[in-house]
Write a protein that holds these residues in place. Structure first.
Motif, PDB file in Angstrom:
ATOM      1  N   LEU A 191       0.834  -1.208   0.000  1.00  0.00           N
ATOM      2  CA  LEU A 191       0.000   0.000   0.000  1.00  0.00           C
ATOM      3  C   LEU A 191       0.866   1.254   0.000  1.00  0.00           C
ATOM      4  CD1 LEU A 191      -2.780   1.333   0.165  1.00  0.00           C
ATOM      5  CD2 LEU A 191      -2.658   1.114   2.659  1.00  0.00           C
ATOM      6  N   GLU A 192       1.948   1.250   0.795  1.00  0.00           N
ATOM      7  CA  GLU A 192       2.852   2.409   0.846  1.00  0.00           C
ATOM      8  C   GLU A 192       3.503   2.642  -0.517  1.00  0.00           C
ATOM      9  OE1 GLU A 192       5.615   1.455   3.905  1.00  0.00           O
ATOM     10  OE2 GLU A 192       4.149   1.611   5.535  1.00  0.00           O
ATOM     11  N   ALA A 193       3.883   1.545  -1.178  1.00  0.00           N
ATOM     12  CA  ALA A 193       4.492   1.662  -2.511  1.00  0.00           C
ATOM     13  C   ALA A 193       3.490   2.236  -3.506  1.00  0.00           C
ATOM     14  CB  ALA A 193       4.984   0.292  -2.983  1.00  0.00           C
ATOM     15  N   GLU A 194       2.230   1.802  -3.413  1.00  0.00           N
ATOM     16  CA  GLU A 194       1.189   2.287  -4.333  1.00  0.00           C
ATOM     17  C   GLU A 194       0.899   3.768  -4.110  1.00  0.00           C
ATOM     18  OE1 GLU A 194      -1.626  -1.411  -5.577  1.00  0.00           O
ATOM     19  OE2 GLU A 194      -1.896  -0.657  -3.552  1.00  0.00           O
ATOM     20  N   ILE A 195       0.951   4.208  -2.860  1.00  0.00           N
ATOM     21  CA  ILE A 195       0.727   5.629  -2.556  1.00  0.00           C
ATOM     22  C   ILE A 195       1.822   6.476  -3.203  1.00  0.00           C
ATOM     23  CG2 ILE A 195       0.777   7.337  -0.690  1.00  0.00           C
ATOM     24  CD1 ILE A 195      -0.629   5.205   1.072  1.00  0.00           C
ATOM     25  N   GLN A 196       3.081   6.024  -3.091  1.00  0.00           N
ATOM     26  CA  GLN A 196       4.186   6.742  -3.731  1.00  0.00           C
ATOM     27  C   GLN A 196       4.022   6.753  -5.251  1.00  0.00           C
ATOM     28  OE1 GLN A 196       6.798   8.503  -2.683  1.00  0.00           O
ATOM     29  NE2 GLN A 196       6.277   8.297  -0.523  1.00  0.00           N
ATOM     30  N   TYR A 197       3.622   5.619  -5.811  1.00  0.00           N
ATOM     31  CA  TYR A 197       3.440   5.484  -7.257  1.00  0.00           C
ATOM     32  C   TYR A 197       2.356   6.446  -7.755  1.00  0.00           C
ATOM     33  CZ  TYR A 197       1.771   3.245 -11.573  1.00  0.00           C
ATOM     34  OH  TYR A 197       1.357   2.997 -12.862  1.00  0.00           O
ATOM     35  N   LYS A 198       1.230   6.510  -7.040  1.00  0.00           N
ATOM     36  CA  LYS A 198       0.143   7.418  -7.428  1.00  0.00           C
ATOM     37  C   LYS A 198       0.552   8.871  -7.216  1.00  0.00           C
ATOM     38  CE  LYS A 198      -3.467   4.022  -6.536  1.00  0.00           C
ATOM     39  NZ  LYS A 198      -4.559   3.597  -5.628  1.00  0.00           N
ATOM     40  N   GLY A 199       1.381   9.105  -6.174  1.00  0.00           N
ATOM     41  CA  GLY A 199       1.873  10.462  -5.924  1.00  0.00           C
ATOM     42  C   GLY A 199       2.732  10.967  -7.069  1.00  0.00           C
ATOM     43  N   ILE A 200       3.554  10.090  -7.638  1.00  0.00           N
ATOM     44  CA  ILE A 200       4.379  10.476  -8.795  1.00  0.00           C
ATOM     45  C   ILE A 200       3.489  10.820  -9.980  1.00  0.00           C
ATOM     46  CG2 ILE A 200       6.077   9.631 -10.480  1.00  0.00           C
ATOM     47  CD1 ILE A 200       7.274   7.928  -8.236  1.00  0.00           C
ATOM     48  N   LYS A 201       2.442  10.023 -10.183  1.00  0.00           N
ATOM     49  CA  LYS A 201       1.543  10.250 -11.322  1.00  0.00           C
ATOM     50  C   LYS A 201       0.832  11.599 -11.210  1.00  0.00           C
ATOM     51  CE  LYS A 201      -1.067   6.845 -12.681  1.00  0.00           C
ATOM     52  NZ  LYS A 201      -1.994   5.698 -12.616  1.00  0.00           N
ATOM     53  N   LYS A 202       0.497  11.996  -9.970  1.00  0.00           N
ATOM     54  CA  LYS A 202      -0.248  13.247  -9.767  1.00  0.00           C
ATOM     55  C   LYS A 202       0.669  14.466  -9.736  1.00  0.00           C
ATOM     56  CE  LYS A 202      -4.062  11.132  -7.190  1.00  0.00           C
ATOM     57  NZ  LYS A 202      -4.749  11.068  -5.880  1.00  0.00           N
ATOM     58  N   ASP A 209       9.169   7.513 -15.128  1.00  0.00           N
ATOM     59  CA  ASP A 209       9.972   6.889 -16.173  1.00  0.00           C
ATOM     60  C   ASP A 209       9.776   5.381 -16.131  1.00  0.00           C
ATOM     61  OD1 ASP A 209      11.292   6.191 -13.888  1.00  0.00           O
ATOM     62  OD2 ASP A 209      13.167   7.225 -14.365  1.00  0.00           O
ATOM     63  N   ILE A 210      10.533   4.670 -16.968  1.00  0.00           N
ATOM     64  CA  ILE A 210      10.382   3.217 -17.042  1.00  0.00           C
ATOM     65  C   ILE A 210      10.787   2.549 -15.737  1.00  0.00           C
ATOM     66  CG2 ILE A 210      12.683   2.848 -18.026  1.00  0.00           C
ATOM     67  CD1 ILE A 210       9.401   0.949 -18.820  1.00  0.00           C
ATOM     68  N   VAL A 211      11.698   3.180 -14.992  1.00  0.00           N
ATOM     69  CA  VAL A 211      12.111   2.623 -13.697  1.00  0.00           C
ATOM     70  C   VAL A 211      10.935   2.610 -12.725  1.00  0.00           C
ATOM     71  CG1 VAL A 211      13.676   2.889 -11.735  1.00  0.00           C
ATOM     72  CG2 VAL A 211      14.497   3.377 -14.036  1.00  0.00           C
ATOM     73  N   THR A 212      10.123   3.682 -12.753  1.00  0.00           N
ATOM     74  CA  THR A 212       8.939   3.754 -11.889  1.00  0.00           C
ATOM     75  C   THR A 212       8.012   2.576 -12.170  1.00  0.00           C
ATOM     76  OG1 THR A 212       9.085   6.171 -12.082  1.00  0.00           O
ATOM     77  CG2 THR A 212       7.096   5.267 -11.082  1.00  0.00           C
ATOM     78  N   TYR A 213       7.694   2.382 -13.452  1.00  0.00           N
ATOM     79  CA  TYR A 213       6.799   1.295 -13.832  1.00  0.00           C
ATOM     80  C   TYR A 213       7.393  -0.072 -13.471  1.00  0.00           C
ATOM     81  CZ  TYR A 213       3.814   4.477 -16.539  1.00  0.00           C
ATOM     82  OH  TYR A 213       2.952   5.477 -16.919  1.00  0.00           O
ATOM     83  N   ASN A 214       8.648  -0.286 -13.815  1.00  0.00           N
ATOM     84  CA  ASN A 214       9.270  -1.587 -13.564  1.00  0.00           C
ATOM     85  C   ASN A 214       9.375  -1.894 -12.078  1.00  0.00           C
ATOM     86  OD1 ASN A 214       9.581  -2.086 -16.285  1.00  0.00           O
ATOM     87  ND2 ASN A 214      11.728  -1.466 -16.368  1.00  0.00           N
ATOM     88  N   THR A 215       9.664  -0.859 -11.275  1.00  0.00           N
ATOM     89  CA  THR A 215       9.747  -1.048  -9.821  1.00  0.00           C
ATOM     90  C   THR A 215       8.399  -1.446  -9.253  1.00  0.00           C
ATOM     91  OG1 THR A 215      11.467   0.668  -9.745  1.00  0.00           O
ATOM     92  CG2 THR A 215      10.503   0.001  -7.659  1.00  0.00           C
ATOM     93  N   MET A 216       7.342  -0.779  -9.743  1.00  0.00           N
ATOM     94  CA  MET A 216       5.993  -1.100  -9.268  1.00  0.00           C
ATOM     95  C   MET A 216       5.576  -2.492  -9.721  1.00  0.00           C
ATOM     96  SD  MET A 216       3.999   0.539  -7.295  1.00  0.00           S
ATOM     97  CE  MET A 216       3.086  -0.730  -6.409  1.00  0.00           C
ATOM     98  N   LEU A 217       5.921  -2.850 -10.946  1.00  0.00           N
ATOM     99  CA  LEU A 217       5.623  -4.193 -11.441  1.00  0.00           C
ATOM    100  C   LEU A 217       6.314  -5.252 -10.584  1.00  0.00           C
ATOM    101  CD1 LEU A 217       5.873  -3.793 -15.332  1.00  0.00           C
ATOM    102  CD2 LEU A 217       3.837  -4.405 -14.038  1.00  0.00           C
TER     103      LEU A 217
END
Length: 504
Positions: A191-202, A209-217
């Protein structure tokens, strides 16, 4: 609309003060602290440089102890500072100096105070200790960690437009993105990782970048969240600024392999083949070979090996051969790949290769051939798995003891629970089995497991020792070792022994 005029004015005043604290024009550092572990004052100054701080940064050092040769405007008292002070950062834990600082801050109407001394818990303890003193002085208390986080975001936003075409801004944004990507990767909870991921998107300042996507994957792979991983992949495909790379495809293929979903894996293989910007690499082929091996689809695995051989950019490596050897249907096929590996001038078998071949051996004579190869290979040393595999090929306890003692004599390796369990399985007498059970109890690196207790209980049932059965079954329960179906099947072998356990 529900607030009365007094509350409304009070809240507006507080809101204005908070804004001035988190958007400061004048920051005063009080008593720079330094020791072997950290230089908090220097860290703070460096942080303000990184966010391109446009306000004034001053230092207050009443005792003239140390200014570290910093080129900052330095004063001896608050009264010497003519500008209104928005924030004071306290970098000392001396009680007298902290009290003097709070009193001095109150005398010149400082807006906010934060404790930057020590680690986060120490900062919080100091804030709680002096909270009433700060509140009575009408000063806003600020959490240091939160302040550092928010002030950076505010200044990135404030100077976004004027720095947009500046390389320095790109460096700041890239650094911020790198930090957030690291947080996604290291967060304890998904959940903490998803919050950071959504924060980057907003965040309008950051471009994922591709690192963001690959890290989340990768986080979704670890938690086996296929639906979320697929959704993340679809978003990536629709992002005009980012393209999937080889890591993306390999991650998705690996994920499908973990879930044993051959249809999905083939889908991502096809997408990879159609992508003109990406070519499969050795990791891709090895992942698919392993996947086919798990599904016991030897023909499909052979197909990928053939494709690998035809690819001019990739050559089979040791992992390729070890994977094929591991998932062969029989020892004859495994030996064929083993001989291919030995004939390859660029590769040499490792201990994993030899241990895998030992697993195919049905007799001690066969196993000894590979054991001799290991001893004669200067690049390989037998390990715990090697000796345990040799034990499995033995016919009796006397043969097994030879390899058990060899393992114990090797200072680099120690028996594991599988080794001990194998030795117990050879025992025909309870006294012999209890010797190895005692060795397990005295070994700090292992604990008896379900297999251990099942072996001990089975031997007691065979030898008709009902009290010992009761003793080991109770010990199994008391140590919270899981009982499986085999445990109860063993207890039912003799009805006269099993009646007392039927209610468990």
């Amino acid at each position: 609309k529900n607030y009365d005029s007094y509350d409304y004015k009070k809240r507006e005043k507080e809101r204005k003060k908070i804004n001035e604290v988190f958007n400061p024009k004048v920051v005063v550092i009080y008593g720079i602290q330094d020791n072997e572990n950290y230089k908090r004052g220097l860290e703070l100054i460096e942080h303000f440089k990184e966010i391109d701080y446009k306000g004034k940064l001053m230092m207050l050092d009443p005792d003239n102890e140390n200014t570290y040769d910093l080129k900052l405007e330095t004063h001896n008292s608050f009264n010497d500072i003519k500008e209104p002070i928005d924030l004071v950062v306290i970098l000392t834990n001396d009680k007298k100096r902290i009290s003097n600082c709070i009193n001095g801050s109150a005398s010149v109407n400082v807006k906010g105070i934060t404790f930057g001394v020590g680690y986060p818990q120490e900062q919080k303890d100091l804030e709680n200790k002096y909270l009433s003193h700060i509140n009575n002085s009408d000063i806003f208390p600020v959490d240091y960690s939160e302040y550092i986080h928010h002030v950076g975001s505010i200044y990135n936003e404030r100077f976004r437009y004027e720095l947009l075409n500046n390389k320095k801004y790109d460096t700041i944004a890239q650094k911020e993105l790198k930090i957030k990507n690291s947080v996604i990767n290291t967060s304890d909870k998904l959940l903490e990782a998803e919050i950071q991921y959504k924060g980057i998107k907003k965040d309008t300042n950051l471009q994922q970048d591709i690192v963001t996507y690959n890290t989340m994957l990768n986080r979704y792979v670890k938690k086996k969240k296929l639906f979320r991983a697929e959704n993340c992949f679809r978003i990536l495909k629709k992002d005009p600024n980012v393209q999937p790379d080889l890591v993306t495809y390999n991650t998705m293929i690996k994920f499908c392999g973990i879930l044993k979903n051959q249809e999905k894996a083939q889908l991502y293989i096809d997408l990879l083949k159609k992508d003109p910007n990406v070519q499969p690499d050795l990791v891709t082929y090895n992942t698919m070979i392993k996947f086919c091996g798990i599904l016991k689809n030897q023909e499909k695995a052979q197909l990928y090996i053939d494709l690998l051989k035809k690819d001019p950019n990739v050559q089979p490596d040791l992992v390729t051969y070890n994977t094929m050897i591991r998932y062969c249907k029989n020892s004859k096929k495994a030996e064929e790949y083993f001989n291919r590996l030995k004939s390859d001038p660029n590769l040499q078998p490792d201990i994993v290769t030899y241990n895998t071949m030992l697993n195919y051996c049905k007799s001690l004579e066969e196993a000894k051939e590979y054991f001799d190869l290991i001893k004669n290979d200067p690049n390989v040393q037998p390990d715990t798995v090697t000796y345990t595999s040799m034990l499995n090929c033995c016919d009796n306890l006397e043969e097994a003891k030879e390899y058990f003692y060899l393992l114990n004599e090797n200072p680099n390796f120690q028996p594991n629970i599988v080794t001990y369990n194998t030795m117990i399985s050879f025992c025909d007498y309870l006294e012999e089995a209890e010797e190895y059970f005692d060795l397990i109890k005295n070994d700090p690196n292992v604990k008896p497991d379900t297999v251990t207790y099942n072996s001990m209980i089975n031997l007691c049932v065979i030898l008709d020792y009902p009290k010992k059965v009761d003793e080991y079954f109770k010990l199994m329960k008391d140590t919270n070792v899981k009982r499986d179906d085999l445990t109860y099947q063993i207890l039912e072998k003799k009805k006269d022994l099993s009646r007392s356990y039927q209610y468990y």
